[in-house]
Design a protein around this motif. Structure first.
Motif, PDB file in Angstrom:
ATOM      1  N   GLY B  81      58.828  35.641  -7.556  1.00 13.65           N
ATOM      2  CA  GLY B  81      59.280  36.915  -7.021  1.00 13.65           C
ATOM      3  C   GLY B  81      59.565  36.823  -5.538  1.00 13.65           C
ATOM      4  O   GLY B  81      60.584  37.323  -5.063  1.00 13.65           O
ATOM      5  N   ARG B 212      54.200  45.266  -4.695  1.00 14.16           N
ATOM      6  CA  ARG B 212      55.293  46.199  -4.478  1.00 14.16           C
ATOM      7  C   ARG B 212      56.361  45.622  -3.543  1.00 14.16           C
ATOM      8  O   ARG B 212      57.548  45.861  -3.715  1.00 14.16           O
ATOM      9  CB  ARG B 212      54.729  47.486  -3.889  1.00 14.16           C
ATOM     10  CG  ARG B 212      54.795  48.670  -4.837  1.00 14.16           C
ATOM     11  CD  ARG B 212      53.879  49.777  -4.405  1.00 14.16           C
ATOM     12  NE  ARG B 212      53.925  50.078  -2.975  1.00 14.16           N
ATOM     13  CZ  ARG B 212      54.779  50.930  -2.406  1.00 14.16           C
ATOM     14  NH1 ARG B 212      55.672  51.556  -3.134  1.00 14.16           N
ATOM     15  NH2 ARG B 212      54.750  51.159  -1.113  1.00 14.16           N
ATOM     16  N   SER B 213      55.900  44.840  -2.554  1.00 15.29           N
ATOM     17  CA  SER B 213      56.878  44.233  -1.650  1.00 15.29           C
ATOM     18  C   SER B 213      57.798  43.300  -2.420  1.00 15.29           C
ATOM     19  O   SER B 213      58.977  43.158  -2.078  1.00 15.29           O
ATOM     20  CB  SER B 213      56.179  43.436  -0.557  1.00 15.29           C
ATOM     21  OG  SER B 213      54.958  44.018  -0.216  1.00 15.29           O
ATOM     22  N   ASP B 215      58.888  43.669  -5.444  1.00 20.18           N
ATOM     23  CA  ASP B 215      59.946  44.488  -6.053  1.00 20.18           C
ATOM     24  C   ASP B 215      61.054  44.759  -5.044  1.00 20.18           C
ATOM     25  O   ASP B 215      62.242  44.573  -5.319  1.00 20.18           O
ATOM     26  CB  ASP B 215      59.371  45.827  -6.523  1.00 20.18           C
ATOM     27  CG  ASP B 215      58.609  45.688  -7.821  1.00 20.18           C
ATOM     28  OD1 ASP B 215      58.687  44.602  -8.435  1.00 20.18           O
ATOM     29  OD2 ASP B 215      57.951  46.662  -8.220  1.00 20.18           O
ATOM     30  N   ALA B 216      60.651  45.204  -3.848  1.00 21.85           N
ATOM     31  CA  ALA B 216      61.644  45.539  -2.823  1.00 21.85           C
ATOM     32  C   ALA B 216      62.458  44.312  -2.446  1.00 21.85           C
ATOM     33  O   ALA B 216      63.660  44.404  -2.176  1.00 21.85           O
ATOM     34  CB  ALA B 216      60.949  46.113  -1.594  1.00 21.85           C
ATOM     35  N   SER B 218      63.601  42.096  -4.284  1.00 19.76           N
ATOM     36  CA  SER B 218      64.696  41.743  -5.198  1.00 19.76           C
ATOM     37  C   SER B 218      66.023  42.317  -4.702  1.00 19.76           C
ATOM     38  O   SER B 218      67.076  41.958  -5.213  1.00 19.76           O
ATOM     39  CB  SER B 218      64.379  42.172  -6.636  1.00 19.76           C
ATOM     40  OG  SER B 218      63.909  43.483  -6.668  1.00 19.76           O
ATOM     41  N   ALA B 274      60.532  43.423 -13.532  1.00 26.06           N
ATOM     42  CA  ALA B 274      60.011  43.844 -12.228  1.00 26.06           C
ATOM     43  C   ALA B 274      58.936  42.879 -11.746  1.00 26.06           C
ATOM     44  O   ALA B 274      57.936  42.678 -12.432  1.00 26.06           O
ATOM     45  CB  ALA B 274      59.445  45.255 -12.327  1.00 26.06           C
ATOM     46  N   PRO B 275      59.129  42.268 -10.568  1.00 23.36           N
ATOM     47  CA  PRO B 275      58.160  41.281 -10.076  1.00 23.36           C
ATOM     48  C   PRO B 275      56.742  41.834  -9.969  1.00 23.36           C
ATOM     49  O   PRO B 275      55.779  41.111 -10.232  1.00 23.36           O
ATOM     50  CB  PRO B 275      58.702  40.905  -8.702  1.00 23.36           C
ATOM     51  CG  PRO B 275      60.154  41.198  -8.773  1.00 23.36           C
ATOM     52  CD  PRO B 275      60.293  42.379  -9.683  1.00 23.36           C
TER      53      PRO B 275
END
Lengths: 246, 333, 302
Positions: B81, B212-213, B215-216, B218, B274-275
């Motif tokens: 990720g 969460r970071s 995800d961002a 990506s 989603a990572p």
């Protein structure tokens, strides 16, 4: 809300990419940042956002030091749509748009109802509800731009910086995106957009900032900025300036 | 492209799988020791020995297979990720080779004979040293610097390990080093679990904080930064979390490949790509896979026990190849 | 009659009263000693190493062996003169679990074998004796004594050593005096044994120098082929210390550069099991080397 760059310079290896640039964008206005390739437009946007280090000058948000603010606070105030349209992994479009809510979320318990509502509004704005289940990787260029724009809109931040949002789109989609931006500005957001199409710029923008060789050389109404001498000297083209239609 | 299973159902299913395999792992013994002989021992008045075997041999073995497998799965997911590269695996920063080197030096110098726990301790020291080096580099350079430094550290560690093999006093000592490098959780004690366990949990917590970071990220680094992601903090979390949990795992179990590479691939579609969701799913998947492999190792005994790392590579590599063939259009897009 | 009986009874009673405790004491001591003996002498011994397998089988009755390694059951590893014993014993694969199930009162292990399992077993309180791999025949004698003491068979250990030494002396008496000829054992990748290895000591005991000694180095080393060609061996081995049944060890001998030398030199095959361990099986190698000396002498003489 007002975002202001004051005397900003960006220097890389003794080369000045941006030199002493000052501009501002306030809520309710759609400002176009124009200029030939290599003028320093994208660099200036990144410098304002704090993604690029500045060697001189200040960035102010309502008079306060913007770059000194914590990253999430900055993200809450200013959303950004970069030129890069690549999305890793096969994330469905809905999840991508939801990432726009990142600055609002705590990270626990998944999206709140207001996050879902904001995403719905952003999807409304770009007419993207039909795309939500598809991975962005398989979308067409136009669809992908709309989804990524929705991601930037979903933050519902008072200010929005967009870098070439209509590049590589066909005329219909270019108009569509421009209309979305104007709509957003007229509902109170301040938008600074890098755009190459001078005709659309003249037609949609409230104000234009013209850059060349790292400097801002004009800042004013489209009619003032897009005059024959400016275009001739900056773009090395001649002819009559495009007329504002709407 | 909605995932087939809702995320909580998937996680519950994977957790149940891990639990079930852990139970099997507690019940099944090596084929040569009589796979189910423990039951007859319990019912024939020899329950003391039977319980001791359960508690002191199978429990640590099961716990370590689970902990190490989960670390590899989670670190693999976090690294893929973070680097936005499906080919990244926990070895990419050179943490595993550094941990192996520490352990090999313990074997080579004979410290491990005087003090058995010196082996995992020196392995952990190697991993942490490597992590500090990477941290120092990451503060200045970017991601590319980090990955290239990882390649350099890996090569250096491999070279020093070869040197240790080359100079080892006799063929038996060399064989011991080689067997250790192949990776295994056989006959570890609770000491190993107590030594590596806390570090592994710490590593998970650190990796989890990066979710969460990822995800961002990506959307690319610029977009992520504009969303409020602190890239430097994320990098520190991913590097430190990987170094700590994979380093501690390698220090007690040796080099176990392919789990960190294959498991995230398998589970990515199931979590909707989603990572952040992949972290937990991949951790559970890695735990289940390594437990299954360790059970298989026991059942497949014909002569000496197969080494766990050998089995995972033997099964993992062809499977990965098949995965690449099947998904090549996806990877290219 | 009655008084007689009366006379006799008190006497017998007195005698019993006097002797009873003594008898009980003596009998008690005997029982105690037998028990103590049994306690001191382990009755369920596990060996986790091929080399301790052989020493153990030579030192104790098979009934006291709980298990040996699975390797000892393979015919290629059968120790000299002990064929058949291992096949009747239980085996282990160096796993803690199977060894715990065999409930041993003594575990023999090599210093480098199954270290994790040995550490775990030690932690669980099992009595473990580890021995170092033998580098010399004296190491072997020391290891036999160590294990003999551990299993409570010190006398038998001395017997085993004495028998070994006697047989070795008898074999060495057949070796003609003079300089030792060179015995070439060219292993995989030209892996050759020099000074101070067990293999070299066994070869020396058989009346030869190794190629490595002729070239003058310590330990095992890969030697370039051209260096190998500098020495003219009197005898060549067709096996090496590093082979298993499917052997590629003799590949070096098929190298064109070596072919002429190989064809002109007598050859013997020394089964690997005679040189793997520092154990009495080494006599097998010595026997073969001494027997081959006649061919060497004949060749040199002719």
């Amino acid at each position: 809300m007002k975002l202001e760059a004051r005397g900003v310079s960006v220097t890389v290896h003794d080369r000045k990419l941006v030199e002493n640039a000052s501009l501002q964008v306030s809520g309710g206005e759609l400002v176009g940042l124009i200029g030939p390739n290599g003028a320093g437009k994208s660099t200036l946007l990144r410098a304002i956002l704090g993604i690029r280090a500045i060697s001189a000058g200040r960035i102010l948000l309502d008079g306060g030091d913007f770059l000194a603010m914590p990253p999430l606070k900055r993200a809450n105030a200013v959303a950004f749509l970069p030129q890069e349209r690549r999305v890793e992994w096969r994330l469905p479009a809905y999840d991508i748009v939801m990432l726009g809510r990142y600055p609002h979320q705590s990270g626990f318990g998944g999206p709140a109802p207001e996050d879902r509502a904001a995403v719905d509004r952003a999807l409304d704005a770009v007419d993207g509800h039909g795309l939500v289940d598809q991975p962005v990787a398989v979308l067409s260029g136009g669809e992908r731009t709309r989804i990524l724009l929705a991601r930037a809109l979903a933050a519902e931040s008072p200010l929005l910086l967009v870098d070439e949002p209509i590049a590589a789109l066909d005329p219909y989609h270019q108009l569509h995106v421009m209309e979305i931006l104007r709509e957003r500005a007229h509902t109170g957001a301040g938008i600074l957009a890098v755009i190459h199409d001078l005709t659309l710029v003249a037609r949609f923008m409230d104000r234009l900032v013209l850059m060349n060789a790292g400097r801002i050389i004009a800042d004013g109404s489209p009619a003032d900025v897009l005059n024959a001498e400016q275009l001739a000297s900056v773009y090395r083209i001649s002819g009559s300036p495009p007329q504002r239609i709407s | 492209m909605k995932p087939l299973l809702p995320y909580p159902v998937l996680i519950a299913g994977l957790a149940a799988l891990v639990g079930g395999l852990a139970f099997v792992s507690m019940v099944v013994g090596p084929a040569t020791a009589g796979t189910f002989e423990l039951f007859s021992m319990m019912t024939h008045g020899e329950s003391d020995t039977a319980w001791m075997i359960m508690r002191e041999v199978r429990l640590p073995r099961t716990a370590l297979a689970m902990l190490v497998g989960m670390s590899l799965g989670m670190a693999g997911a976090a690294l893929q990720g973070f680097l936005r590269n499906p080919l990244a695996d926990p070895g990419v920063f050179g943490v595993s080779p550094a941990a192996s080197l520490g352990a090999v030096l313990a074997l080579y110098t004979g410290v491990s004979v005087q003090m058995p726990l010196a082996l995992p301790l020196m392995g952990i020291a190697g991993a942490l040293l490597c992590a500090l080096l990477l941290h120092g580099l990451a503060r200045r350079g970017g991601m590319l610097t980090l990955v290239l430094a990882g390649v350099a550290v890996s090569s250096l560690c491999a070279a020093v390990m070869s040197l240790a093999l080359n100079l080892s006093p006799n063929p038996y000592a060399a064989a011991e080093i080689m067997f250790w490098l192949m990776g295994s959780v056989t006959d570890r004690s609770m000491d190993h679990v107590l030594l590596a366990g806390p570090l592994i949990l710490l590593g998970w917590a650190i990796l989890g904080a990066s979710g969460r970071s990822l995800d961002a990220l990506s959307l690319g680094e610029e977009a992520a930064a504009s969303l409020g992601v602190d890239l430097r903090r994320t990098r520190t979390l991913v590097v430190a979390g990987t170094a700590i949990c994979v380093g501690a795992g390698t220090a007690v179990a040796g080099g176990i490949g392919f789990i960190g590479l294959v498991v995230p691939h398998l589970l990515r579609p199931l979590v909707g790509h989603a990572p952040s969701r992949l972290l937990l799913a991949s951790a559970l998947g890695g735990g289940a896979l390594l437990l299954a492999a360790d059970i298989l190792v026991r059942l497949l005994m014909f002569g000496p026990e197969l080494k766990l790392g050998v089995l995972t590579a033997l099964v993992g590599a062809p499977f990965f190849l098949w995965l690449i063939f099947r998904a090549r259009t996806e990877l290219e897009s | 009659m009655k008084p007689k009986r009366h006379i006799g009874r008190p006497f017998a009673r007195r005698a019993l009263v006097a002797l009873g405790p003594l008898f009980t004491l003596v009998f008690g001591i005997m029982v105690f000693q037998a028990v103590a003996d049994a306690q001191a002498r382990p009755q369920r011994i596990v060996s986790m190493n091929l080399c301790t397998d052989e020493l153990l089988m030579r030192l104790v009755d098979p009934s006291r062996i709980a298990s040996v390694t699975y390797l000892s059951q393979q015919s290629v590893n059968a120790p000299l003169g002990l064929d058949g014993i291992a096949s009747k014993l239980k085996v282990n694969h160096g796993l803690a679990e199977e060894i715990l199930m065999q409930k041993p009162d003594l575990v023999l292990a090599g210093r480098f074998t199954a270290a994790t399992a040995v550490n775990l077993l030690r932690k669980l309180g099992l009595h473990i004796v580890t021995i170092n791999p033998e580098n010399t025949l004296d190491d072997m004698r020391a290891n036999i004594r160590t294990i003999g003491e551990a299993v409570g068979e010190t006398a038998r250990a001395e017997q085993v050593i004495a028998k070994f030494d006697a047989r070795l002396a008898a074999l060495q008496a057949q070796i003609p005096p003079g300089e030792m000829p060179v015995f070439a054992d060219i292993g995989v990748n030209n892996f050759i044994s020099g000074e101070n290895t067990l293999y070299t000591h066994i070869v020396n005991a058989g009346g030869y120098r190794t190629l490595g000694q002729a070239l003058g180095f310590d330990g095992f080393r890969n030697v370039p082929l051209e260096q190998v060609l500098l020495v003219r061996p009197a005898l060549i081995s067709t096996t090496t210390a590093w082979t298993s049944p499917p052997s590629i060890s003799t590949m070096a001998l098929r190298h064109p550069a070596l072919r002429a030398m190989v064809e002109a030199t007598p050859q013997i095959t020394i089964p690997e099991r005679y040189t793997t361990c520092g154990a009495p099986s080494a006599l097998g190698a010595v026997e073969l080397l001494v027997a081959a000396r006649k061919a060497v002498v004949a060749k040199v003489g002719g």
